[in-house]
Design a protein around this motif. Structure first.
Motif, PDB file in Angstrom:
ATOM      1  N   LYS A  53       0.825  -1.214   0.000  1.00  0.00           N
ATOM      2  CA  LYS A  53       0.000   0.000   0.000  1.00  0.00           C
ATOM      3  C   LYS A  53       0.859   1.264   0.000  1.00  0.00           C
ATOM      4  O   LYS A  53       0.500   2.277  -0.571  1.00  0.00           O
ATOM      5  CB  LYS A  53      -0.900  -0.027   1.247  1.00  0.00           C
ATOM      6  CG  LYS A  53      -2.179   0.749   1.105  1.00  0.00           C
ATOM      7  CD  LYS A  53      -3.041   0.519   2.336  1.00  0.00           C
ATOM      8  CE  LYS A  53      -4.033   1.650   2.513  1.00  0.00           C
ATOM      9  NZ  LYS A  53      -4.700   1.582   3.796  1.00  0.00           N
ATOM     10  N   THR A  54       2.037   1.179   0.646  1.00  0.00           N
ATOM     11  CA  THR A  54       2.881   2.386   0.749  1.00  0.00           C
ATOM     12  C   THR A  54       3.518   2.762  -0.568  1.00  0.00           C
ATOM     13  O   THR A  54       3.994   3.865  -0.755  1.00  0.00           O
ATOM     14  CB  THR A  54       4.007   2.150   1.765  1.00  0.00           C
ATOM     15  OG1 THR A  54       4.780   1.057   1.297  1.00  0.00           O
ATOM     16  CG2 THR A  54       3.477   1.835   3.139  1.00  0.00           C
ATOM     17  N   ASN A  55       3.553   1.803  -1.528  1.00  0.00           N
ATOM     18  CA  ASN A  55       4.058   2.115  -2.858  1.00  0.00           C
ATOM     19  C   ASN A  55       5.579   2.274  -2.904  1.00  0.00           C
ATOM     20  O   ASN A  55       6.101   2.919  -3.796  1.00  0.00           O
ATOM     21  CB  ASN A  55       3.372   3.403  -3.358  1.00  0.00           C
ATOM     22  CG  ASN A  55       3.473   3.534  -4.851  1.00  0.00           C
ATOM     23  OD1 ASN A  55       3.464   2.520  -5.547  1.00  0.00           O
ATOM     24  ND2 ASN A  55       3.587   4.753  -5.350  1.00  0.00           N
ATOM     25  N   ILE A  56       6.293   1.686  -1.960  1.00  0.00           N
ATOM     26  CA  ILE A  56       7.749   1.915  -1.960  1.00  0.00           C
ATOM     27  C   ILE A  56       8.516   0.783  -2.635  1.00  0.00           C
ATOM     28  O   ILE A  56       9.701   0.920  -2.891  1.00  0.00           O
ATOM     29  CB  ILE A  56       8.294   2.079  -0.523  1.00  0.00           C
ATOM     30  CG1 ILE A  56       8.117   0.768   0.259  1.00  0.00           C
ATOM     31  CG2 ILE A  56       7.708   3.255   0.176  1.00  0.00           C
ATOM     32  CD1 ILE A  56       8.908   0.745   1.531  1.00  0.00           C
ATOM     33  N   LEU A  57       7.846  -0.333  -2.914  1.00  0.00           N
ATOM     34  CA  LEU A  57       8.571  -1.467  -3.477  1.00  0.00           C
ATOM     35  C   LEU A  57       8.978  -1.183  -4.912  1.00  0.00           C
ATOM     36  O   LEU A  57       8.294  -0.454  -5.633  1.00  0.00           O
ATOM     37  CB  LEU A  57       7.701  -2.725  -3.442  1.00  0.00           C
ATOM     38  CG  LEU A  57       7.440  -3.290  -2.060  1.00  0.00           C
ATOM     39  CD1 LEU A  57       6.424  -4.411  -2.132  1.00  0.00           C
ATOM     40  CD2 LEU A  57       8.735  -3.800  -1.446  1.00  0.00           C
ATOM     41  N   GLN A  58      10.065  -1.805  -5.308  1.00  0.00           N
ATOM     42  CA  GLN A  58      10.537  -1.630  -6.678  1.00  0.00           C
ATOM     43  C   GLN A  58       9.549  -2.311  -7.602  1.00  0.00           C
ATOM     44  O   GLN A  58       9.129  -3.448  -7.357  1.00  0.00           O
ATOM     45  CB  GLN A  58      11.901  -2.287  -6.822  1.00  0.00           C
ATOM     46  CG  GLN A  58      12.549  -1.965  -8.140  1.00  0.00           C
ATOM     47  CD  GLN A  58      13.851  -2.714  -8.335  1.00  0.00           C
ATOM     48  OE1 GLN A  58      14.078  -3.713  -7.699  1.00  0.00           O
ATOM     49  NE2 GLN A  58      14.707  -2.196  -9.198  1.00  0.00           N
ATOM     50  N   LYS A  59       9.197  -1.606  -8.687  1.00  0.00           N
ATOM     51  CA  LYS A  59       8.214  -2.180  -9.595  1.00  0.00           C
ATOM     52  C   LYS A  59       8.906  -2.611 -10.877  1.00  0.00           C
ATOM     53  O   LYS A  59      10.034  -2.204 -11.153  1.00  0.00           O
ATOM     54  CB  LYS A  59       7.134  -1.147  -9.909  1.00  0.00           C
ATOM     55  CG  LYS A  59       6.271  -0.869  -8.695  1.00  0.00           C
ATOM     56  CD  LYS A  59       5.320   0.233  -8.953  1.00  0.00           C
ATOM     57  CE  LYS A  59       4.532   0.547  -7.675  1.00  0.00           C
ATOM     58  NZ  LYS A  59       3.818   1.796  -7.784  1.00  0.00           N
ATOM     59  N   ALA A  60       8.153  -3.449 -11.625  1.00  0.00           N
ATOM     60  CA  ALA A  60       8.759  -3.991 -12.841  1.00  0.00           C
ATOM     61  C   ALA A  60       9.184  -2.885 -13.790  1.00  0.00           C
ATOM     62  O   ALA A  60      10.241  -2.948 -14.421  1.00  0.00           O
ATOM     63  CB  ALA A  60       7.767  -4.920 -13.522  1.00  0.00           C
TER      64      ALA A  60
END
Lengths: 1227, 69
Positions: A895-902
């Motif tokens: 939810k925090t949107n901090i993960l590395q995305k593709a």
């Protein structure tokens, strides 16, 4: 229970029987011992207990009381005589190779084929319905067991009977008729039958225990009282009502006594399958015990069945019905398998033995009579297989046709009564020498006829197969001949009636005819042989006569032609050669007539083993192997022998009997002695082997002792070395063990003194405790201190004092030294480790402090699972989640949107908007490090809160923007002023022109008024004409539209400048919007016009196919403006040197993913030394007050960070500079 | 000696014929008594046969063949 499950259970059971039979047939030593054991013989005799026993006994008990017991007491009584009767039969069997009861009877009575055929026929007729009864029992119990699931697997139910018939045929052929065996013994099958006997006993007993438990589950006295009170249960405990009860009881007993030996299957198991007469004695008590055990629970089961309300009509199935009623599925299945065992064992043995009788005594004689079928004799084995299938199929057909009819349920006793007819002839065969073939034939025929007429026929009539008027009125209305009341005898029950009359006729005819017609010579000889058989030995050593008048080759040919009718040629040859070798005649060309007679007799016996005694006798006689002249010579030879002996034939026979008996006893004793000698020899051989093994072991141990690297020693209690190996001597510094033993007075002196370990060692040994891996220092002969590892065992005397110590000593000095060094290294290592640990702890603490103090959120995420492994307190504050939630709830992190995305690609440093737990959005700078955390591949996500920096940036941008606006303001004002000026002039011109035109218009109005009133207008007209002329109307008509257009143009120009200014000064938008780059550039050119127009010409080379990009219009305007103004300034500097107007070229190009903007100028250029610094904040080459050094830095930030684009610069000093900006269509 | 064994068998045979037939069986008929009677004498007969068997076996093992057949 599912039919399929039961069927599978049966299949598994059959496989088990197959395996047992197959294993035993392989003839390993233990299987041979097993098969020869009396127990297997006794258990195989229990084939007597068929399903008629298993189920029928309970039925009989429920309906007729204890009379059923006579069926088993009779055999028990008869068995008492087995040592006399059966033993003789077994010896006769061995001598004559008897294969069946028919063979036995016919062998005694002149090897009569007719008698054998009659016995076979009687056995077949008597046994077939009995086999049907077994099939009926299997089928009905199968149906009872599956009653609940009858709808399932109807195929199995429909084909159950044929499958069982085929399986049993296969089993019987495999283990009962696989090959022609003259002995007709089948070890595998007998063992399987013995196993079946055990199973049926266990299953029946299990049901009995179950029923007994439920019967007496309560007060036993009450139960007994109620049993006696109930007439039905009380009847179970009685032998019978009145005289008839006891007559029936005695009848059953007589039938049982004969059936136990003369039923074809019983004769086969007891006589033909007997491997040793020695087995008879144990069987005489083991088999009666079996019968006693299987009958113990018959009464309790019957009582329980009746008292639990199951109708007596169903008493035959009480055994199975009781567990089924109680829902004991597994017990019911076990009981079913027990009944199945009882039925199948009878069917298998009966079909096998009946098939042998059928083929040998009915089919083979038929083939002999019908010469075209003579070749069939060679397919003896095939015919036996067909015979088995035929008997089983007919039995099965009987079951289908007769089912539950009267005939079938009574068939057990009817069969017994049929078999009873064999008794007089069979008993007479071994005990009554006067019994003749004719007498036996008469007795058997008459007995069989009476049996059929008085018992079998009424059974069929009662079954409804024929009219029953014969029973009531007798044949032709002669009541005197009524089958069940023959000759008016009404006093006896039907079965007793038959037994009485049939035995009377049978015995009467046998005795009378035998006495009346007497015997011929051959019969007398055989009768005598049978009478005295038990006194004789089978293989009397042969003494061959010197007479060699019989050509053995010629006789061999004659015998071969007979044998080839029944065997393959090679088998025939083998039989003849084997017999010749046995008789030591194989090397001779000619033999005496007496030797040939013995040889001929031997071949006949072997042939009898395969086709029966009668058939073999007839076959050999048929071929006239003995010529008439040879028979005469034989008679003369015997007569001469008698005359030389000077005794009568009877005396001679008696003497021969006596000497043969003595010889047999001596031979038996000799055989036993030989056996004992063999055993002793084996024992000696075994001992020799053991001694040899011991020597080898001693040599090996001696070798080990001498060559061992460890010291081995034996010392006395006072420390004197008694034995030692070379290694021990070497360890203690002596050259040889002898030197050690000689010089060491007390080994204890070698132990290092003052050692606590030494005392402990001695203490343990003195009290008799073993010492294991005891390490101690010793001083050797040269004074060197050694470390020894000692394993020692003390030996104490009777008083518990130490007597000896034996042990092994290993020199471990080197190891100890290495250990000491290792300990040193270990200590050092320990120290280093402690140091490193302290450093690591310090570093950890430092890192922890840094992590907590860097004001950056650090979150460690598992690279595979994306779960949070750890985080610092800043992360908790920044994201608004506590550590426990983050590590537990993966969705929180998502939810925090901090993960590395593709789509982040390889960009690890990035500005993001993070959503906190409370929904607040905050800008962060994310940095990702790939680390290993506690052995896991992980990402360390570092988040910097850049909210303040962003705010500051916005302020700086704004100030820079305002500065730009300030710089542009005078120029823009000038740009606006120019059109405003000519707009003002034009408006003044238009105002004057219109005033003149209004005046002229007023003159025209006054002229019109005067004209209307009729006044003189000529003056006025002159005035108007003059005024119009002065007005120069043509000039006005031409200039006014021009002035209006020019003014409108000026207004548009001002309007566009203002619009551009407005766009420029518009507050920065938060979200991306679609931006037309060309339009933005045109606006920039407009508002900056005053900056460049005096120093340069500006050329727009715009690609009108540019796609709109996702971006921020305000910041892009700012970038382009900075670059254009910088270009103008650079050109301005260059102009000062060249006094020439410069050029600015703005060019746009695009492809599907990018739009490229290049802004080139012909300015002074940027020196190489500073070109790398131009995008640095606060770097400027302009004079103080002219530039802040923020412009290009901001432009760089806007292009690279906000739009993920690139900005590059190429510059040549004095020539110009080109800035190239690449903007992605989708950042 | 075998004659003795055979004699014992004959005695058991005769005794069994006697005990398992009318009139002796009628004495206890009709109740638990007849069951006990029959099984008791049955067990006795078996025990006698077993004893005889062991005896014969022992004689044969000892090789004492001094019978008078």
């Amino acid at each position: 229970m599912s039919p399929l499950f039961i069927f599978l259970s049966i299949a598994v059971y059959f496989i088990l029987l197959f395996l047992v039979a197959y294993t035993v047939e392989k003839e390993s030593p233990w299987t041979i011992r097993l098969v020869r054991s009396p127990l297997i013989y006794s258990l195989s005799l229990a084939v007597y207990c068929t399903s008629w026993t298993y189920y029928g006994s309970v039925g009989k008990a429920a309906s007729s009381g204890l009379s059923f017991l006579a069926i088993y007491l009779g055999p028990t009584i008869m068995i008492c005589l087995w040592w006399i009767v059966l033993r003789r039969m077994v010896i006769i069997k061995d001598k004559y190779r008897i294969t069946s009861i028919a063979d036995f009877i016919s062998a005694r009575y002149k090897k009569s084929q007719g008698l054998a055929a009659l016995v076979t026929l009687m056995a077949l007729i008597g046994s077939m319905p009995y086999i049907a009864l077994q099939f009926e029992a299997v089928k009905s119990t199968f149906i009872l067991l599956i009653k609940a699931d009858a709808s399932e697997n109807t195929w199995i139910m429909d084909h159950f009977g044929p499958i069982i018939v085929l399986t049993m045929t296969f089993f019987t052929v495999m283990f009962g008729a696989r090959k022609l065996d003259p002995t007709e013994r089948h070890r595998g099958m007998m063992t399987a039958i013995a196993l079946e006997s055990v199973i049926k006993l266990l299953a029946f007993s299990a049901c009995g225990i179950f029923a007994t438990y439920y019967l007496f589950h309560g007060h036993s006295e009450d139960v007994l009282h109620s049993l006696f009170a109930n007439p039905a249960t009380a009847a179970v405990l009685r032998i019978g009502d009145g005289e008839n009860g006891y007559i029936t009881w005695s009848t059953f007993m007589i039938l049982g006594m004969s059936a136990i030996l003369f039923l074809p299957r019983q004769f086969h198991v007891a006589v033909v399958e007997n491997s040793s007469v020695q087995n008879i004695l144990p069987a005489m008590w083991q088999f009666p015990l079996y019968m006693l055990l299987i009958n113990i629970f018959v009464v309790p089961i019957a009582l329980y069945g009746i008292s639990s309300g199951i109708p007596i009509d169903l008493a035959d199935t009480y055994v199975l019905r009781i567990p089924v009623t109680h829902g004991k599925t597994w017990l019911a299945l076990f009981v079913f398998l027990g009944g199945f065992s009882a039925a199948t064992s009878m069917i298998i043995i009966a079909s096998m033995t009946m098939s042998t009788m059928l083929v040998n005594h009915l089919l083979l004689p038929l083939f002999n009579v019908l010469r075209p079928l003579a070749f069939m004799r060679r397919y003896l084995l095939g015919w036996r297989w067909i015979g088995i299938l035929f008997i089983l199929s007919v039995g099965y057909w009987f079951q289908i046709e007769l089912g539950q009819s009267y005939a079938l349920v009574n068939m057990g006793l009817i069969s017994f009564a049929a078999v009873l007819q064999f008794a007089p002839a069979a008993i007479g065969a071994i005990f009554w020498s006067a019994g003749s073939k004719l007498g036996a034939l008469s007795g058997l025929s008459s007995g069989f006829f009476v049996w059929f007429y008085t018992l079998m026929l009424p059974a069929f009539l009662k079954s409804g197969l024929m009219s029953s008027s014969l029973l009531e009125n007798g044949p032709w209305g002669i009541r005197f001949l009524r089958p069940e009341h023959l000759f008016g005898l009404d006093a006896l029950p039907a079965l007793s009636h038959t037994v009485f009359w049939s035995l009377l006729f049978n015995i009467g005819a046998f005795v009378l005819i035998s006495l009346l017609f007497g015997q011929n010579e051959e019969e007398r000889n055989i009768a005598h042989d049978f009478r005295s058989i038990s006194l004789r030995k089978k293989n009397v050593p042969q003494e061959h006569s010197e007479d060699d008048s019989i050509d053995i080759d010629q006789k061999k040919e004659a015998l071969l032609s007979v044998l080839n009718d029944y065997f393959p040629p090679e088998k025939s040859m083998e039989v003849i050669n084997t017999k010749l070798i046995e008789m030591s005649l194989h090397a001779r060309k000619g033999i005496s007539i007496i030797d040939f007679s013995e040889f001929h007799r031997g071949i006949e016996i072997v042939l009898a083993g395969s086709i029966g005694a009668a058939m073999a006798h007839r076959a050999l006689n048929r071929e006239n192997v003995f010529a008439r002249e040879e028979k005469n010579r034989l008679s003369k030879a015997y007569a001469e022998i008698l005359s030389r002996l000077n005794v009568s034939p009877q005396e001679l026979a008696e003497k021969i009997d006596f000497y043969r008996e003595r010889e047999q006893l001596l031979t038996t004793h000799g055989q036993e002695l030989e056996q004992r000698i063999r055993e002793k020899e084996q024992e000696i051989e075994a001992r020799t082997q053991v001694e040899k093994a011991l020597k080898e072991a001693e040599y090996q141990y001696r070798s080990i002792f001498n060559n061992a690297l460890e010291g081995i020693f034996q010392a006395s209690a006072d420390g004197k070395i008694l034995t030692a190996n070379p290694a021990m001597a070497t360890i203690l510094g002596y050259s040889t063990p002898a030197a050690l033993i000689k010089e060491v007075v007390d080994i204890r002196t070698h132990f290092k003194t003052g050692s606590a370990r030494r005392d402990r060692l001695f203490r343990r040994l003195i009290v008799g405790k073993n010492v294991e891996n005891f390490e101690i220092q010793v001083v050797n002969a040269s004074g060197k201190v050694l470390w020894l590892n000692i394993n020692a065992r003390p030996s104490l005397d009777a008083q518990g004092r130490l007597k000896l110590v034996e042990g092994i000593a290993e020199d471990i000095t080197k190891r100890k030294e290495a250990e000491e060094k290792l300990n040193l290294y270990h200590d050092k290592l320990e120290e280093t480790v402690q140091l490193r640990t302290a450093e690591v702890l310090e570093n950890q603490a430092f890192l922890q402090e840094v992590l907590e103090g860097i004001l950056a959120a650090v979150i460690v995420v598992d690279q595979d699972t994306q779960g949070v492994l750890d985080c610092n307190s800043i992360a908790e504050k920044l994201l608004g989640y506590d550590k426990a939630t983050l590590t537990r709830d993966k969705n929180a992190l998502l939810k925090t949107n901090i993960l590395q995305k593709a789509n982040d690609g390889q960009v690890l440093d990035r500005e993001l908007i993070v959503e906190r737990q409370n929904g607040e959005l905050i800008p962060v700078l994310r940095n990702i490090l790939f680390v290993t955390y506690k052995g896991l591949s992980a990402q360390a996500i570092i988040l910097f809160d850049i909210a303040e920096r962003k705010a500051l940036e916005r302020q700086v941008n704004m100030s820079q923007k305002l500065q730009s606006i300030g710089q542009l303001a005078s120029g823009i004002a000038h740009e606006i002023n120019t059109p405003i000026q000519y707009i003002g002039s034009n408006i003044s011109f238009l105002s004057e022109s219109f005033n003149q035109l209004f005046e002229t218009n007023n003159l025209y109005k006054a002229l019109m008024e005067r004209a209307k009133s009729g006044e003189d207008i000529s003056k006025d007209m002159e005035e108007v004409a003059r005024h119009t002329e002065a007005l120069d109307l043509e000039f006005l008509m031409e200039e006014i539209p021009h002035a209006v257009n020019e003014s409108l143009s000026g207004i548009n120009q001002v309007s566009s400048i203002i619009k551009a200014m407005k766009q420029f000064a518009h507050p920065e938008q938060e979200n991306l919007t679609q931006v037309d780059i060309n339009k933005t550039l045109e606006q920039t050119v407009t508002i900056s016009k005053n900056e460049w127009k005096y120093v340069a010409d500006l050329q727009l080379d715009l690609d009108r196919t540019n796609p709109e990009i996702a971006g921020y219009p305000g910041p892009l305007n700012q970038v382009f403006l900075i670059l254009v103004i910088n270009a103008a300034h650079a050109i301005g500097e260059q102009n000062e040197k060249s006094n020439q107007k410069g050029q600015i070229i703005i060019r746009t190009r695009s492809n599907a993913s990018d739009v490229t903007v290049s802004i080139s100028d012909t300015g002074c250029g940027i020196p190489e030394t500073i070109i790398e610094k131009i995008f640095d904040p606060f770097f400027t080459t302009k004079a103080v007050g002219k530039g802040t050094g923020q412009g290009l830095s901001i432009a760089y930030s806007i292009i690279t960070e906000k739009h993920r684009g690139t900005i590059e610069v190429e510059s040549i000093v004095g020539k110009g500079t080109t800035f190239t900006i690449r903007l992605p269509v989708k950042p | 000696m075998i004659l003795e064994g055979r004699s014992i068998a004959l005695i058991i045979f005769a005794a069994s014929l006697l005990f398992f037939n009318w009139p002796l069986v009628s004495i206890a008929d009709g109740g638990l008594g007849i069951i006990l009677y029959l099984f008791f004498f049955w067990a006795i007969a078996i025990a006698g046969l077993r004893h005889n068997c062991r005896r014969e076996k022992k004689i044969q093992e000892n090789g004492n063949e001094g019978d008078d057949r």
